[in-house]
Design an enzyme around this catalytic site. Structure first.
Site, mmCIF file in Angstrom:
data_model
loop_
_atom_site.group_PDB
_atom_site.id
_atom_site.type_symbol
_atom_site.label_atom_id
_atom_site.label_comp_id
_atom_site.label_asym_id
_atom_site.label_seq_id
_atom_site.Cartn_x
_atom_site.Cartn_y
_atom_site.Cartn_z
ATOM 1 N N TYR A 176 49.437 46.807 28.193
ATOM 2 C CA TYR A 176 50.166 46.703 29.457
ATOM 3 C C TYR A 176 51.625 46.423 29.133
ATOM 4 O O TYR A 176 51.920 45.575 28.279
ATOM 5 C CB TYR A 176 49.572 45.568 30.301
ATOM 6 C CG TYR A 176 50.320 45.263 31.574
ATOM 7 C CD1 TYR A 176 50.436 46.203 32.589
ATOM 8 C CD2 TYR A 176 50.904 44.011 31.769
ATOM 9 C CE1 TYR A 176 51.129 45.911 33.757
ATOM 10 C CE2 TYR A 176 51.591 43.705 32.944
ATOM 11 C CZ TYR A 176 51.699 44.664 33.933
ATOM 12 O OH TYR A 176 52.372 44.368 35.098
ATOM 13 N N ASP B 9 56.026 45.396 21.845
ATOM 14 C CA ASP B 9 56.130 44.640 23.089
ATOM 15 C C ASP B 9 55.489 43.275 22.864
ATOM 16 O O ASP B 9 54.273 43.131 22.866
ATOM 17 C CB ASP B 9 55.439 45.412 24.219
ATOM 18 C CG ASP B 9 55.539 44.683 25.548
ATOM 19 O OD1 ASP B 9 56.043 43.544 25.572
ATOM 20 O OD2 ASP B 9 55.093 45.257 26.566
ATOM 21 N N LYS C 286 57.802 35.880 28.945
ATOM 22 C CA LYS C 286 56.814 34.802 29.139
ATOM 23 C C LYS C 286 57.174 33.477 28.458
ATOM 24 O O LYS C 286 57.947 32.704 29.005
ATOM 25 C CB LYS C 286 55.434 35.293 28.674
ATOM 26 C CG LYS C 286 54.888 36.416 29.599
ATOM 27 C CD LYS C 286 53.394 36.522 29.535
ATOM 28 C CE LYS C 286 52.862 37.766 30.199
ATOM 29 N NZ LYS C 286 52.182 37.581 31.468
HETATM 30 C C1 LIG Z 1 52.694 42.925 26.850
HETATM 31 C C2 LIG Z 1 53.357 42.789 28.188
HETATM 32 N N1 LIG Z 1 54.494 43.465 28.414
HETATM 33 C C3 LIG Z 1 55.151 43.381 29.579
HETATM 34 C C4 LIG Z 1 54.667 42.594 30.603
HETATM 35 C C5 LIG Z 1 55.408 42.491 31.902
HETATM 36 O O1 LIG Z 1 56.003 41.236 31.997
HETATM 37 P P1 LIG Z 1 56.414 40.638 33.433
HETATM 38 O O2 LIG Z 1 55.136 40.324 34.142
HETATM 39 O O3 LIG Z 1 57.224 39.428 33.087
HETATM 40 O O4 LIG Z 1 57.208 41.682 34.122
HETATM 41 C C6 LIG Z 1 53.487 41.875 30.403
HETATM 42 C C7 LIG Z 1 52.942 41.017 31.471
HETATM 43 O O5 LIG Z 1 51.849 40.526 31.421
HETATM 44 C C8 LIG Z 1 52.804 41.992 29.166
HETATM 45 O O6 LIG Z 1 51.647 41.354 28.949
#
Ligand SMILES: Cc1ncc(COP(=O)(O)O)c(C=O)c1O
Length: 440
Positions: A145, A252, A280
């Protein structure tokens, strides 16, 4: 044993739905059973809801609260920032300090850009990759994700969350389907969706598509679907191929950054991506995210070839929160990570023992202070296909039973442990797991 009841949350949820579309501020939160809970306050490893129920918290706001709640250093830094003006729309010292600190901590980051959320950081990383290579396509993986922007959102809950992976020989590239109604399908025509941890397929796809593929984006650990580790040599091969073929490698680390190690999963695994995204845990609960990477790519921002916008980017509250969080995490050369890892291991081993003692089929995959617990007959869960064989509904019932035992869990199985979870929480949690497993 406390009797858990949710009248006030139920009442507030009904009230909320009159004014707040769907009654929750992020769609995922609506999945909580028996009712999306309304928090009253939280401190340390504990959170209280409006009915007066108290829980040990392993949701941790979906990951950010790595210092637990209301950590004094974080409170003080945010308070101080507020007294000096929360946001200026001007440059300030906090931005320099945070960017410098991030370049010190994240091995691949020679330069930094600041945003507000993981979604935005990923959007910028993709944009940089396309501008740098002059190519358009992005390779991403089943079960990962990367936020909810139109150009990358194909999961939660979309075709790739239910579609099973196939072996390299059988795999046929398919058009990625949008993850939600209202999403542009044209945006996804540039996405190539592959099963993860399949080196042969990755190599074939990258070699065949090298003239169109701008970037490969991957979670370094598949935290969003089973906390699955990269197969030995997989990320190394991804690095080797992307370097050879002129493709940008983006890791990511919005979940893993500052969680699995102070220098991220790429530091822990000694892999140097071209770009990394973090969010996060970086802000300890305050909205802040960043892209870090090679100067040769980040300099596209410098030259103006790529725009990076955002009214609240780098605001004082966010930079102060991130600096305070990083300071606590870095103290004593990051000794906190060993502590979090050992507390997490005790919980994970305790859960495994209980599952085996009770003859319940289940698996817990862990890396550092994040782990995924699932009920499944699989012996190992090392790919997305095996992950999809879990009994998700049994787990969501388990999470509901755990609430009644005073433990707050994410209904999908992912647990986060903070720097302030202690032996006492371990003891109470395992006693709760013991009772809850008997009630599912
Ligand atoms: C691996 C990863 N990338 C991007 C995101 C998106 O982050 P945000 O919810 O702060 O937009 C998440 C959110 O859970 C994530 O787990």
């Amino acid at each position: 044993m406390a009797i858990y009841h949710y009248e006030q949350s139920t009442r507030k949820f009904a009230e909320s739905r009159q004014f707040l579309a769907q009654g929750v501020a992020s769609s995922l939160r609506a999945a909580m059973k028996p009712i999306p809970l309304f928090a009253e306050s939280a401190s340390g490893a504990r959170i209280r809801d409006v009915d007066g129920n108290e829980y040990i918290d392993y949701l941790l706001a979906y990951g950010p609260s790595i210092l637990g709640h209301s950590h004094p250093a974080l409170v003080e830094s945010v308070y101080e920032a507020m007294t000096k003006g929360a946001s200026y729309g001007l440059q300030h010292e906090g931005e320099i300090q945070l960017a410098r600190r991030l370049t010190e901590l994240l091995p691949c980051a020679e330069s930094i850009a600041l945003s507000g959320s993981g979604t935005e950081a990923v959007m910028l990383a993709l944009r940089l990759a396309r501008a740098h290579t002059g190519k358009r396509k992005i390779v991403r993986f089943h079960g990962h994700y990367h936020g909810w922007s139109d150009t990358i959102f194909t999961s939660f809950p979309s075709s790739d969350m239910i579609q099973t992976s196939t072996s390299s020989e059988e795999y046929k590239e398919e058009q990625s389907l949008p993850g939600t109604g209202g999403q542009s399908d044209i945006a996804l025509t540039e996405v190539i969706l592959l099963p993860w941890n399949d080196t042969i397929l990755l190599e074939r796809t990258l070699r065949e598509g090298k003239d169109q593929i701008a970037a490969v984006i991957s979670e370094p650990v598949m935290c969003n679907s089973g906390c699955i580790l990269p197969a030995p040599g997989y990320l190394e091969k991804m690095r080797e191929l992307t370097s050879e073929l002129g493709i940008v490698m983006i890791l990511d680390e919005v979940i893993t950054g500052f969680r699995v190690a102070l220098n991220g999963a790429h530091g822990r695994f000694a892999i140097m991506p071209d770009l990394v995204t973090v969010g996060k845990a970086l802000g300890g609960g305050i909205a802040v995210s960043a892209v870090g990477g090679k100067q040769s790519i980040m300099s596209l921002l410098e030259t103006g070839a790529v725009s990076h916008l955002g009214t609240l980017n780098g605001n004082r509250v966010a930079t102060s929160a991130a600096l305070a969080t990083l300071k606590v995490l870095s103290d004593n050369e990051g000794a906190i990570y060993e502590r979090m890892e050992s507390i997490s291991r005790r919980i994970v081993e305790g859960i495994r023992d209980l599952l085996s003692k009770k003859g319940i089929d289940g698996i817990v995959n862990q890396i550092g202070p994040v782990f995924h617990m699932m009920f499944t007959q699989e012996k190992h869960v090392e790919n997305f296909e095996a992950f999809n064989n879990r009994d998700a509904s049994a787990y969501s019932t388990f999470a509901e039973r755990m609430l009644e035992e005073g433990v707050l869990l994410r209904p999908n199985g992912l647990w986060y442990v903070s720097a302030v979870h202690s032996e006492q929480e371990v003891k109470e949690t395992l006693a709760a797991v013991d009772r809850a497993l008997d009630r599912i």
